[in-house]
Design a protein around this motif. Structure first.
Motif, PDB file in Angstrom:
ATOM      1  N   SER A   1      55.542 -73.488  42.630  1.00 38.86           N
ATOM      2  CA  SER A   1      54.622 -72.589  43.578  1.00 38.86           C
ATOM      3  C   SER A   1      53.753 -71.756  43.027  1.00 38.86           C
ATOM      4  O   SER A   1      52.551 -71.470  43.470  1.00 38.86           O
ATOM      5  CB  SER A   1      55.562 -71.681  44.631  1.00 38.86           C
ATOM      6  OG  SER A   1      56.301 -70.990  43.709  1.00 38.86           O
TER       7      SER A   1
ATOM      8  N   ASN B   1      50.686 -73.964  42.256  1.00 37.06           N
ATOM      9  CA  ASN B   1      49.813 -74.239  43.572  1.00 37.06           C
ATOM     10  C   ASN B   1      49.178 -73.051  43.801  1.00 37.06           C
ATOM     11  O   ASN B   1      47.976 -72.934  43.979  1.00 37.06           O
ATOM     12  CB  ASN B   1      50.925 -74.435  44.818  1.00 37.06           C
ATOM     13  CG  ASN B   1      51.197 -75.854  44.588  1.00 37.06           C
ATOM     14  OD1 ASN B   1      50.754 -76.727  44.279  1.00 37.06           O
ATOM     15  ND2 ASN B   1      52.455 -76.317  44.954  1.00 37.06           N
ATOM     16  N   ARG B   2      49.902 -71.902  43.414  1.00 37.88           N
ATOM     17  CA  ARG B   2      48.949 -70.538  43.639  1.00 37.88           C
ATOM     18  C   ARG B   2      47.692 -70.464  42.608  1.00 37.88           C
ATOM     19  O   ARG B   2      46.811 -70.121  43.043  1.00 37.88           O
ATOM     20  CB  ARG B   2      50.052 -69.246  43.395  1.00 37.88           C
ATOM     21  CG  ARG B   2      49.498 -67.888  43.091  1.00 37.88           C
ATOM     22  CD  ARG B   2      49.144 -67.299  44.615  1.00 37.88           C
ATOM     23  NE  ARG B   2      48.655 -65.854  44.589  1.00 37.88           N
ATOM     24  CZ  ARG B   2      47.611 -65.497  45.231  1.00 37.88           C
ATOM     25  NH1 ARG B   2      46.776 -66.328  45.690  1.00 37.88           N
ATOM     26  NH2 ARG B   2      47.092 -64.291  44.900  1.00 37.88           N
TER      27      ARG B   2
ATOM     28  N   ARG C   1      46.265 -72.847  41.471  1.00 41.36           N
ATOM     29  CA  ARG C   1      45.271 -73.729  41.564  1.00 41.36           C
ATOM     30  C   ARG C   1      44.239 -73.107  42.812  1.00 41.36           C
ATOM     31  O   ARG C   1      43.194 -73.363  42.937  1.00 41.36           O
ATOM     32  CB  ARG C   1      45.929 -75.134  42.319  1.00 41.36           C
ATOM     33  CG  ARG C   1      44.995 -75.979  42.718  1.00 41.36           C
ATOM     34  CD  ARG C   1      45.828 -77.358  43.123  1.00 41.36           C
ATOM     35  NE  ARG C   1      44.932 -78.428  43.407  1.00 41.36           N
ATOM     36  CZ  ARG C   1      44.653 -78.654  44.727  1.00 41.36           C
ATOM     37  NH1 ARG C   1      45.092 -78.267  45.709  1.00 41.36           N
ATOM     38  NH2 ARG C   1      43.939 -79.899  44.765  1.00 41.36           N
ATOM     39  N   GLU C   2      45.056 -72.550  43.850  1.00 42.29           N
ATOM     40  CA  GLU C   2      44.356 -71.971  44.890  1.00 42.29           C
ATOM     41  C   GLU C   2      43.457 -70.894  44.379  1.00 42.29           C
ATOM     42  O   GLU C   2      42.249 -71.032  44.770  1.00 42.29           O
ATOM     43  CB  GLU C   2      45.269 -71.133  45.987  1.00 42.29           C
ATOM     44  CG  GLU C   2      45.970 -72.033  47.017  1.00 42.29           C
ATOM     45  CD  GLU C   2      47.128 -71.288  47.582  1.00 42.29           C
ATOM     46  OE1 GLU C   2      47.017 -70.197  47.659  1.00 42.29           O
ATOM     47  OE2 GLU C   2      48.076 -72.211  48.100  1.00 42.29           O
ATOM     48  N   ILE C   3      43.918 -70.061  43.410  1.00 47.58           N
ATOM     49  CA  ILE C   3      42.898 -69.234  43.010  1.00 47.58           C
ATOM     50  C   ILE C   3      41.681 -69.528  42.323  1.00 47.58           C
ATOM     51  O   ILE C   3      40.702 -69.237  42.530  1.00 47.58           O
ATOM     52  CB  ILE C   3      43.372 -68.308  41.947  1.00 47.58           C
ATOM     53  CG1 ILE C   3      44.802 -67.403  42.765  1.00 47.58           C
ATOM     54  CG2 ILE C   3      42.946 -67.022  41.165  1.00 47.58           C
ATOM     55  CD1 ILE C   3      45.985 -66.702  41.691  1.00 47.58           C
TER      56      ILE C   3
ATOM     57  N   ARG D   1      40.460 -72.646  42.565  1.00 42.09           N
ATOM     58  CA  ARG D   1      39.526 -73.278  43.240  1.00 42.09           C
ATOM     59  C   ARG D   1      38.672 -72.471  44.197  1.00 42.09           C
ATOM     60  O   ARG D   1      37.527 -72.820  44.626  1.00 42.09           O
ATOM     61  CB  ARG D   1      40.204 -74.351  44.233  1.00 42.09           C
ATOM     62  CG  ARG D   1      40.837 -75.508  43.330  1.00 42.09           C
ATOM     63  CD  ARG D   1      41.909 -76.394  44.172  1.00 42.09           C
ATOM     64  NE  ARG D   1      41.041 -77.073  45.192  1.00 42.09           N
ATOM     65  CZ  ARG D   1      40.809 -78.370  45.072  1.00 42.09           C
ATOM     66  NH1 ARG D   1      40.981 -79.254  44.157  1.00 42.09           N
ATOM     67  NH2 ARG D   1      40.066 -79.244  46.295  1.00 42.09           N
ATOM     68  N   ALA D   2      39.283 -71.202  44.533  1.00 42.47           N
ATOM     69  CA  ALA D   2      38.350 -70.095  45.345  1.00 42.47           C
ATOM     70  C   ALA D   2      37.352 -69.479  44.263  1.00 42.47           C
ATOM     71  O   ALA D   2      36.668 -68.591  44.999  1.00 42.47           O
ATOM     72  CB  ALA D   2      39.436 -69.428  45.854  1.00 42.47           C
TER      73      ALA D   2
ATOM     74  N   ALA E   1      34.032 -72.630  43.464  1.00 43.06           N
ATOM     75  CA  ALA E   1      34.585 -72.869  44.705  1.00 43.06           C
ATOM     76  C   ALA E   1      33.340 -73.769  45.639  1.00 43.06           C
ATOM     77  O   ALA E   1      33.625 -74.074  46.471  1.00 43.06           O
ATOM     78  CB  ALA E   1      34.373 -71.244  45.327  1.00 43.06           C
TER      79      ALA E   1
ATOM     80  N   PRO F   1      35.325 -77.624  44.459  1.00 43.46           N
ATOM     81  CA  PRO F   1      36.538 -77.790  43.960  1.00 43.46           C
ATOM     82  C   PRO F   1      36.815 -79.112  43.429  1.00 43.46           C
ATOM     83  O   PRO F   1      37.644 -79.178  42.297  1.00 43.46           O
ATOM     84  CB  PRO F   1      37.404 -77.205  45.064  1.00 43.46           C
ATOM     85  CG  PRO F   1      36.409 -76.704  46.157  1.00 43.46           C
ATOM     86  CD  PRO F   1      35.190 -77.143  45.853  1.00 43.46           C
TER      87      PRO F   1
ATOM     88  N   GLY G   1      45.356 -62.312  41.944  1.00 39.63           N
ATOM     89  CA  GLY G   1      44.472 -63.427  42.106  1.00 39.63           C
ATOM     90  C   GLY G   1      43.231 -63.280  41.317  1.00 39.63           C
ATOM     91  O   GLY G   1      42.291 -64.014  41.327  1.00 39.63           O
TER      92      GLY G   1
ATOM     93  N   ARG H   1      47.286 -79.795  40.777  1.00 35.91           N
ATOM     94  CA  ARG H   1      48.809 -79.853  41.578  1.00 35.91           C
ATOM     95  C   ARG H   1      49.906 -80.231  40.493  1.00 35.91           C
ATOM     96  O   ARG H   1      49.779 -80.858  39.490  1.00 35.91           O
ATOM     97  CB  ARG H   1      48.763 -81.278  42.178  1.00 35.91           C
ATOM     98  CG  ARG H   1      47.798 -81.057  43.320  1.00 35.91           C
ATOM     99  CD  ARG H   1      47.941 -82.280  44.435  1.00 35.91           C
ATOM    100  NE  ARG H   1      46.809 -82.173  45.419  1.00 35.91           N
ATOM    101  CZ  ARG H   1      46.625 -81.730  46.369  1.00 35.91           C
ATOM    102  NH1 ARG H   1      47.255 -80.970  46.950  1.00 35.91           N
ATOM    103  NH2 ARG H   1      45.592 -82.015  47.220  1.00 35.91           N
TER     104      ARG H   1
END
Lengths: 649, 649
Positions: free
Chosen positions: A90, A93-94, A96-98, A100-101, A106, A109, A162, A421
């Motif tokens: 997790s 995944n977190r 990765r989100e950060i 890609r944003a 952004a 991505p 983040g 991922r």
């Protein structure tokens, strides 16, 4: 020097389990094609290891077969429990989100490629101060190496807040290849009609071709500022052991970012592809298709006739990554580049019961494998197996019973694919108690003294193991923790030789044996001379972080006239390294020296600094080599960091 | 170099099982006196090993305790069954009769001292030609080294016919000491009033003194033509570990033939005898008298929590001395000088099923232990443990469960006392199958190739072990036979350090640390710098007796201009040694080389000579040292004989 002459000798004594691949017979075809790597959460291949896989009549007993296959552990719900615990599913995944944003990624991505994403370990002082079960974890941060539109970034990612903070990018060099790149680049040549024509000219079906991405080394500034790779191919027709069937002399230069073929070098005219016969090494296939493998010259394989069975307390695994055994406590984790990282290895003082620090962090830092053939298709083969290919990325699931003994405990690795991922490599590390029948310490009194004393203690140790399969070679990395406080690092070399095709099928065709750059191992197959250099990074914390590197030289000392009937003796001189330069050592066999890591602030009862001895391993056994043992020490913060080369065992 | 600094470090990390002797506490007294050695047929001490002796809560299980102690095997009825079988009890008795009846010894048989009496092995061709179960044994002969009225003789004894034939006696040197001499010489000083006075002046009771016979080395012609020994003494008051309580500086020169004290050197004024406290190493005593040994800083000892249990065919012992296992067949025997002799080691060719020769005869030929202190009481300490003390004579019965794992098979030694009578050393050699959790060979395919292959075979080996306790040191000699045909020789060093007394009780009293010739280990105790050189005699018969020694040198080779982007590479050059001189090797760490033993008359399929690789062992682990690896080859008959030094492991 992996001079293969010796290997040859053994083959033809028909003795080499490591070499049986050359004397096998097989008559089946491979499943075709090269799959893209799994980026699914659970490594499907791992399942192969969980059931009974010990071949040979004695290995698989009824109990093994009927045991239900345990469900792979779910890592989706993992939470970190120790400051050094690796990033969880997790957390990845977190991150990765950060990422890609994060601008500029952004904007696109899908153009963001993650080359590495791992825990940014807290400062040593923070880790040392943390108390299990009392303190909350320090803030979790990741450090990422990414590429975006041709540019590399090193970024610190604050998982809670983040925030993304750029870190300095090295002036030269490229990040470790992603697994996705390593796989996809193997297909790049097939897009080039000239390559396909070359393959067809050699009479090989394109569907039988298997290729490997081979790092280039560095041979001058013309190769700079472009991520390039060389691809070498093999025929996988008729054998799983395509390594023995090189399409010799064919080297394809590929741009890693565009997958474009830049140059094809074909110097292999007249060199046949070695035959597939007798090259397959899969025991089960032989059992299945040929009856008794031994009747085909397949090295007899024997399961242990003495199996360890539990008779006392074993290895304790606390919170997934902390290992406790025999007074030892240490933190163990998988790492994409280093393979396995040992941290905070501490051992109990029998007098006080307290744990005393020995090693803050230890891991393989590089494996350098230069081949000794200057010709066009070979000169560049100077692999850095950890930094270029990722030693952890290449680690496959261990095979229970065969790779690790019964009752071993296993740890999984959680890694990151190019798209950011997470994926799981199951059973990547095993930990087990070893009893090899050896003696830890013993003393008997002889009749000279008349005392009837027979004292002996068996040697029982803890082993942490991972195996990296870097294409043909399999490196077995063992960290062994002894009851007497010693840590031994052993590197075992297994797998298959990287060989070269040749027109010769018999030595009598070679004008000059020595110009082959190796040994004729079989018809049309040369084992090329090469070496394996393994270096380790050892951040020693002997009784605390203030450690010094001491070199003890032994040198001949003449006696003064009349001093002694002896003319000379060896005298020891201690030198504490004051600079990194002084800690660089060039070992000399006939000018012996010892190397100690001491804590000058801690003294023993009689006044010596508390310390630890660094023992460079020597060569021993089949595939290990003329050792280039060179501990190089450097300061990193307040800690002495050692890069110690050890020989393969 | 056994520079003891490193040992010290470990002690005060409280980690060293090999070193716990220094941090122990004890409060009991020793049984007094030094017995004469047993020359009875069965070694009473052997009994100690046959019952359950594994300390610690997990070692001794009910099954062990209730197992009835097996009756020692009767060797009185032994008959030889193989041409290389050692002399039996009755053969030794027969040889004794023959020798005592031989003129001039017959005139005074009690003046005849037997220094060695062993099988005179038949010629190699005779041994190779002999077929088990078909041919009668070749004539049994003994070779004896005896002394009679101050003169040494080497004699061949025909056991059937009774003929005694003189053989050439070496121009210089003396035979190995007999055990009787080694023991009785320890008492010689007590006959000298000056010695006793010296002891009393130091405040030591004579009944507490334990002495050791120390060989002199050779320091000039003045010491020639007289069998001399130096005796050094210790106080055994309050500890079984008298080695830690040297009566420093006191050296007694004794004539070995007359037991007369020739000279007393006393340079120990002001050097106290180190205290007995914390020196005893006997676990049972601590368990008994102190409760929990760990509470006293006694290194925690742990029995294996994984015990090997039989699950398949084990080691087969045929006719007492022939070992069969995993395709290997070899002859194993105890030897008074070498300790253990391995003969006719052959391994099965998996293709043909035939056994192929590897080694005709292998054994330790010497152990040289020079100390690096030129002062009066230490300069001469340059022991030759095999040639002077008898490596086999010093081997005590192995301790089942601790010295060798459960299910090991044991072989006894039959030796000869000074009066020519046989005696038995029980459980002197053990043979067992080893499974240490290691991998013999493995290969996994990585996602790069997309093949789902996980091949791995466990490493199972055969170990033959003997341990010689040469006073303070215990040498653990392992011959390990691998399924891939490799033989590894491992020498483990255990036991107790030979230390030197000093007036210093803390390092801050020493003006110059380096002039101590060692390390201050404890109050008034210095570990003196020394080394252990082990040499082996290996008569290789790779695929037959015609073997050559090949040296493969790897040297930097510059490329020609334009030849390659590489500037240089390592090139191998093979040199077959034509003379003994050419086979003498001085290893160089940065000029790597390989050493092969090849059979030039046997070629592999592609034309290489069948061969075997000699791998000099490097240093690894706690007590092993800067290796002086120097294979020296010499011709003996038609066989190439190698003396290979290996480092202690």
């Amino acid at each position: 020097m992996d001079h293969s002459t010796s290997l040859l000798r053994l083959i033809f004594l028909a003795l080499g389990a490591a070499l049986v691949l050359l004397v096998l017979r097989s008559a089946f075809h491979l499943p075709r094609g090269i799959d893209t790597p799994t980026t699914s959460l659970f490594d499907a291949a791992a399942a192969a290891g969980s059931s009974c896989t010990r071949f040979a009549p004695w290995g698989c007993r009824k109990g093994d077969r009927t045991k239900p296959k345990p469900k792979p552990p779910s890592h989706e719900t993992d939470v970190p429990r120790h400051p050094l615990d690796p990033l969880t599913v997790s957390e990845i995944n977190r991150a990765r989100e950060i990422l890609r944003a994060h601008p500029p990624f952004a904007s696109s991505p899908s153009s963001l490629f993650v080359h590495s994403l791992a825990l940014d370990e807290p400062e040593k002082a923070v880790v040392l101060g943390w108390r299990r079960g009392v303190d909350p974890l320090p803030p979790r941060r990741a450090v990422a190496v990414v590429r975006f539109r041709g540019e590399a970034f090193v970024l610190a990612v604050d998982l809670a807040g983040g925030a993304v903070t750029p870190l300095p990018v090295p002036a030269s060099g490229y990040p470790t290849m992603t697994m996705d790149e390593q796989v996809s680049l193997c297909f790049a040549p097939f897009a080039d009609p000239a390559f396909n024509a070359t393959i067809r000219r050699r009479g090989v079906r394109l569907s039988d071709v298997a290729c490997l991405p081979i790092s280039l080394g560095w041979y001058g500034p013309t190769e700079e500022n472009r991520r390039l790779i060389k691809v070498q191919c093999f025929s996988a027709e008729g054998t799983a052991n395509f390594y023995m069937r090189p399409i010799e002399g064919l080297t394809v230069l590929v741009d890693m970012d565009t997958a474009e073929v830049i140059h094809i070098s074909d110097r292999g005219a007249g060199i046949p592809i070695p035959a597939a016969a007798n090259t397959d090494y899969r025991y089960a296939r032989h059992m299945q298709e040929e009856g008794d493998p031994a009747s085909n010259g397949f090295q007899k394989v024997r399961a242990p006739s003495m199996e360890p069975a539990p008779s006392g307390p074993g290895v304790e695994l606390v919170d997934g990554h902390t290992v406790r055994w025999g007074g030892w406590e240490l933190h163990l984790k998988a790492d994409a580049r280093a393979g396995m990282v040992v941290s905070r290895a501490r051992v109990q003082d029998p007098r006080t019961g307290a744990h005393r620090e020995v090693l803050y962090k230890g891991m393989a830092s590089e494996l350098f494998v230069p081949y000794m053939d200057p010709s066009e298709a070979w000169y560049f083969k100077t692999y850095m197996d950890a930094g270029e290919y990722g030693f952890g990325l290449q680690a496959m699931p261990l095979v229970p019973l065969n790779d690790c003994p019964r009752h071993a405990r296993y740890l999984d690795g959680v890694f990151v694919a190019a798209d950011g991922r997470p994926y799981v490599r199951e059973n990547m590390i095993c930990v087990f108690e070893r009893y090899a029948g050896d003696v830890a310490w013993r003393h008997s009194e002889s009749p000279i003294t008349g005392m009837d004393i027979r004292e002996s203690r068996p040697k029982v140790t803890l082993v942490a193991r991972m195996v990296a399969s870097v294409a043909n070679y399999d490196y077995i990395m063992d960290w062994e923790f002894q009851m007497d406080g010693l840590i031994r690092i052993k590197v075992g070399l297994s797998g298959i030789l990287m060989v070269k095709g040749t027109a010769y099928s018999h030595l009598n065709q070679a004008r000059d044996n020595e110009d082959m750059h190796g040994t004729l191992l079989s018809e049309n197959v040369i084992g090329v001379i090469h070496d394996h250099f393994v270096t380790f990074r050892l951040d020693m914390d002997v009784d605390g972080a203030n450690n010094s590197f001491v070199r003890v030289d032994m040198a001949r000392q003449e006696t003064s006239p009349g001093e002694s009937p002896r003319r000379s003796y060896l005298k020891a001189t201690r030198r504490v390294a004051r600079t990194e330069k002084e800690a660089q050592v060039r070992l000399k066999l006939y000018e012996p020296a010892e190397f100690h890591v001491v804590n000058p602030t801690k003294k023993t009862r009689v006044g010596n600094p508390v310390g630890y001895k660094v023992v460079p391993a020597g060569p021993a056994g089949l595939c290990r080599r003329h050792h280039c043992v060179s501990p190089i020490a450097g300061r990193r913060g307040d800690a002495l960091v050692h890069h110690l080369s050890v020989a393969l065992e």
